[in-house]
Design a protein around this motif. Sequence first.
Motif, PDB file in Angstrom:
ATOM      1  N   ILE A 276       0.833  -1.207   0.000  1.00  0.00           N
ATOM      2  CA  ILE A 276       0.000   0.000   0.000  1.00  0.00           C
ATOM      3  C   ILE A 276       0.862   1.250   0.000  1.00  0.00           C
ATOM      4  O   ILE A 276       0.619   2.203  -0.760  1.00  0.00           O
TER       5      ILE A 276
ATOM      6  N   GLU B  61       2.575   1.571  -3.401  1.00  0.00           N
ATOM      7  CA  GLU B  61       1.638   1.935  -4.466  1.00  0.00           C
ATOM      8  C   GLU B  61       1.137   3.364  -4.299  1.00  0.00           C
ATOM      9  O   GLU B  61       0.843   4.043  -5.297  1.00  0.00           O
TER      10      GLU B  61
ATOM     11  N   TYR C 137      -3.404  -0.225  -5.756  1.00  0.00           N
ATOM     12  CA  TYR C 137      -3.610   0.301  -4.406  1.00  0.00           C
ATOM     13  C   TYR C 137      -4.938  -0.186  -3.838  1.00  0.00           C
ATOM     14  O   TYR C 137      -5.013  -0.651  -2.685  1.00  0.00           O
TER      15      TYR C 137
END
Length: 441
Positions: A366, A369, A425
């Motif tokens: 996360i 991204e 994401y």
Amino acid sequence: MIMKTKISYLFLLFFVFLCMKGRAENIIISREDCIKIALQENPTVKIADLEVKKVDYAKKETLASVFPSIDFSAAYQRSIELQTIRMDFGGQSQNLKMGSDNTWNLGFSASLPIIAPTLWKAIDISDTQILSSLEDARASRLDLVNQINKAYYALMLAVASKNVIKQNYEVALFNADIYKKQFDNGTASEYDVLRSSVQVKNIEPELLQADIALKQCQLQLKVLMGISADLDIWPDISLDKLSEDMWAFPKEADLSLQDNTSLRSLEIQKSLLAKNVTLKKFAWIPTLGASYNLSWTSLSNGSPIRNQQFNPYSNVGLALSVPIFSGGSKLYGLKQAQVQLKEIDLQRDYLVNSLNMQVELAVDNINREAAQISSSKNGMEEAKKAYDIMQKSFEIGAASYLQLRDAELANTSAQLVYYQAIYNYLISTSELDLLLGKENF
């Protein structure tokens, strides 16, 4: 809360129904509404709910064993040949017939367990089995929500990708038209016209492939939602809009695994095994039961219906069973249950370590991204600016078609990379929610 959920769901279905009645081809729907419909219509969730109901009935079946059991029986027997015995009377032998032609037996029998430790523990185990089924149903819902999220995000990516390719196709048509006009005015060669026309033809298969991918994403989402394939569903928000709420995962965020469905299922399984160990120990405890019998008997000769006289008979009793020796089967059964309990402790430690690594990897993805979204957005803006400059230069004849084509490819690639980063994401956040067992439904 349940009533509000049902009412909102009915309004949602009513809206879909109106769209179908009006023969609307397109339905714009949010991800949250897709989840609501799927949780009501998906067969996997319905099966999981039925499993909970089945286990609940199994518990009630076990609980019924605590109450008295009452049975009625009726039997009739007709003698074809009576039993004969031979007896001596004063030195003389004589044959005697014994019994009767007709034998009737009617009666009720009742039994009640008074001391039954294994039965009591079995009821306790049934309660835990219901918890296990409930957790399985919850796991089905969490997995379905994750699948809906992925399908919805894939649909959003397909829409964005098709728009990029369509935009590129329209630009190619525009440039081909410019070359044709220049050729008509004598300022461009026939080769330039053919080259720009070929470029249009080359983009058409990409546009067709993007349309096929879009249809596949729609079909996958409709299958998960359990709705008609005749409807075309579209997301109510774009990837560009969602990108405004994307940032790195905060370090102080709650990453507890207490709601992880695999871990909770393992804890319930451990509880079941612990109760099974106790159940094995209860096998050494004596059992006591009470019984009551009430019957009527009639013996007669001749007609089986007429001249019957039923005589009552009843008794009450207690039955005590004390286990003494069984060849060691109870002992070895207990040891086997204890070994299984130790095994599940090791499995839990391994699962916790594995889940912690998966959560850490998901958070890293996360964060990476989120940084990639920011970087690719800047790259997309720069590529768009460079393309606009090159397009203006091409229109006034200050840039070649090859330079313009390079700018087009860079702009298209930058947009696709940007949308792919947003999609990655969203997928990572959905996977993290699944790992943490977050109930976003």
